[in-house]
Motif scaffolding. Structure first.
Motif, PDB file in Angstrom:
ATOM      1  N   SER A 132       0.841  -1.198   0.000  1.00 27.35           N
ATOM      2  CA  SER A 132       0.000   0.000   0.000  1.00 27.35           C
ATOM      3  C   SER A 132       0.879   1.251   0.000  1.00 27.35           C
ATOM      4  CB  SER A 132      -0.913   0.015   1.227  1.00 27.35           C
ATOM      5  OG  SER A 132      -0.164   0.202   2.401  1.00 27.35           O
ATOM      6  N   GLU A 134       0.267   3.731   1.839  1.00 31.10           N
ATOM      7  CA  GLU A 134       0.384   4.119   3.243  1.00 31.10           C
ATOM      8  C   GLU A 134       1.586   3.447   3.913  1.00 31.10           C
ATOM      9  OE1 GLU A 134      -2.385   3.273   1.686  1.00 31.10           O
ATOM     10  OE2 GLU A 134      -4.095   4.456   2.393  1.00 31.10           O
ATOM     11  N   GLU A 135       1.749   2.129   3.705  1.00 34.30           N
ATOM     12  CA  GLU A 135       2.847   1.459   4.404  1.00 34.30           C
ATOM     13  C   GLU A 135       4.199   1.919   3.867  1.00 34.30           C
ATOM     14  OE1 GLU A 135       3.018  -2.975   3.965  1.00 34.30           O
ATOM     15  OE2 GLU A 135       1.725  -2.653   2.238  1.00 34.30           O
ATOM     16  N   ALA A 138       4.765   5.498   5.229  1.00 34.41           N
ATOM     17  CA  ALA A 138       4.993   5.440   6.683  1.00 34.41           C
ATOM     18  C   ALA A 138       6.353   4.831   7.010  1.00 34.41           C
ATOM     19  CB  ALA A 138       3.875   4.650   7.368  1.00 34.41           C
ATOM     20  N   VAL A 150       1.448  10.764   6.088  1.00 34.72           N
ATOM     21  CA  VAL A 150       0.657   9.531   6.124  1.00 34.72           C
ATOM     22  C   VAL A 150      -0.846   9.829   6.144  1.00 34.72           C
ATOM     23  CG1 VAL A 150       0.219   7.350   7.310  1.00 34.72           C
ATOM     24  CG2 VAL A 150       2.561   8.165   7.042  1.00 34.72           C
TER      25      VAL A 150
END
Lengths: 317, 317
Positions: A132, A134-135, A138, A150
């Motif tokens: 993703s 996001e990961e 982050a 994020v």
């Protein structure tokens, strides 16, 4: 408004694919033909040309272009012909891999796209990179920049016209308090910028203006020099509410700094030519007393220049 | 596996709507008929019945039920007949309005749904409440709970089967360090739980198990009593990787505490009967040496009991 100009009568995708294949044939490459075709087709048409090319010639058009073109011209054509969603997923991945706290590409994609466009970029990222957004963001971002980036890349913002005036008033005050006390990394400031709808934020920034007789974006810009986090906040505020102001500045800096920043120039032209480049050009003219087309002509050369001009000329053509 | 049982031959939605209308007619209400129909139709069928009812009788079925039923029975039937997406949007809104740091409904919806389901809940929330889930949660949650809940409800997690073993090894170590040093609110711990895919987290928790000979979820559960944030972390870890364990515990507590917690009981039955209630029942039997059906029979009464049993009986019926 877009600057991309598509001819009144567009050849069918199979004819365009043939013409491109012809442009690659023999010793030389017919760069003009490539620019004339690809620089004047919209995203849907470019997708159909890529499909037709792959079916007829058994090779991805990107691969053929990669074999024939080079450097800035290759990058401009490559970035341009990608579907906007696929292009954004690629830009996010590049930004993650070459991590830099001064790179604002993630902010552009998180804030200067619609909620649905951003969601589709995240879907495309899943398909292509098997992780993703996001990961990846982050895992690379650190400290306060992580706390900003994020949520920015994660949020699915509301896009309706409703605004809450009393929320706008109270949040304008919070933003002003944070600016006054130089608490740029405050959670409340980040919460407001990362969760409120663009329409709500526009009203909040208006309230800020009326109440404090200064602009939130300008207050940030005034202290952004040499301060990566404030510079990121400025990019967020502008991309959300006045993307033309943000992109004008990126173009101006990319052209006016010592040695052109082709990466930024190419990215802004490729991502905005089909969206709001007319408005960015107007802002550019007001700020610089010269046209973007004139400055791009003076600052670039060859097929790269021809590609950029094909995309930005618009009503100047 | 689901416990919902739909008859082999289902009447068409118009016939079901007529039978429901008949059940509301006259002096009394035919509660059995309501349960027999609505307790044995899947989400798509219930939607069609609501449509047919509205078309034929010019009133939302929810409104008619609201006029005829009351208390726990009304709540159970109402929550149940909503489309799962619409139901989750309502549950999120209720959780936001009656804010409580010990309420785990947001965690259930963020973690025990697929990424696509969660995204659809956010879309439904936009349509219904004219705001985003993110801004409402961020505006209500405070402190470290905000740092957990906002990314949790925002993220679009990757759902493919790919896992990165070396990431799992290193992140299992990070989680263990945080548990050892009681740094439950650490950013890295929150980053891992809020961004990694469920499959990746399952492998990370396995690594934790193998390396430290204890389970991450049990390590959290061991210190969760009286500690709202750790209790929330436990709910997150379980809902992501072993929702049957989480929901068994919620059911057990809702039944075994002094005075049944009907709100939790109703919610878990309504949200899991079409998903994994068979598995939750198996876990319940292993933990309690008695069946969930037996305990619900002993702890509830009347039409409310009949509704719950219709939904959870499954292969026990």
């Amino acid at each position: 408004m877009a600057t991309l100009r598509v001819p009144a009568t567009v050849p069918n995708p199979s004819e365009d694919a043939d013409a491109l294949h012809q442009a690659f044939a023999g010793w030389g490459t017919d760069e003009n033909m490539i620019i004339t075709i690809l620089g004047h087709r919209n995203a849907a048409q470019r997708n159909l040309i890529r499909q037709a090319y792959a079916e007829k010639y058994g090779e991805d058009l990107l691969k053929s272009l990669n074999d024939e073109l080079s450097q800035d011209f290759l990058r401009a054509i490559t970035i341009w012909i990608l579907d906007p969603t696929e292009r954004d997923a690629l830009l996010v991945n590049e930004a993650v891999k070459k991590w830099s706290p001064t790179n604002h590409v993630l902010i552009e994609i998180a804030c200067a796209r619609t909620s649905t466009e951003l969601f589709r970029v995240k879907q495309a990222y899943h398909s292509k990179y098997k992780r993703s957004v996001e990961e990846d963001v982050a895992a690379h971002a650190k400290g306060s920049l992580r706390k900003l980036l994020v949520p920015l890349i994660s949020v699915y913002r509301y896009e309706g016209p409703e605004v809450n005036i009393s929320v706008a008033e109270s949040e304008a005050k919070i933003l002003h308090e944070m600016i006054e006390s130089k608490s740029y990394e405050d959670e409340e400031l980040i919460r407001i910028l990362t969760t409120r709808s663009k329409t709500q934020l526009a009203v909040t920034f208006d309230q800020y203006n009326q109440t404090f007789e200064t602009s939130f974006e300008k207050d940030l810009e005034g202290v952004a020099e040499g301060h990566d986090f404030v510079s990121a906040l400025w990019a967020v505020a502008c991309c959300l509410v006045s993307p033309n102001v943000y992109f004008e500045k990126i173009l101006r800096l990319s052209i006016h700094r010592l040695g052109t920043d082709e990466e930024a120039l190419t990215r802004v032209v490729a991502t905005r030519a089909e969206v709001d480049m007319e408005m960015i050009k107007e802002t550019y003219f007001k700020k610089n007393n010269t046209t973007l087309v004139h400055d791009v002509q003076g600052d670039t050369s060859g097929d790269y220049k021809a590609t950029l001009l094909a995309l930005i000329a618009g009503s100047d053509a």
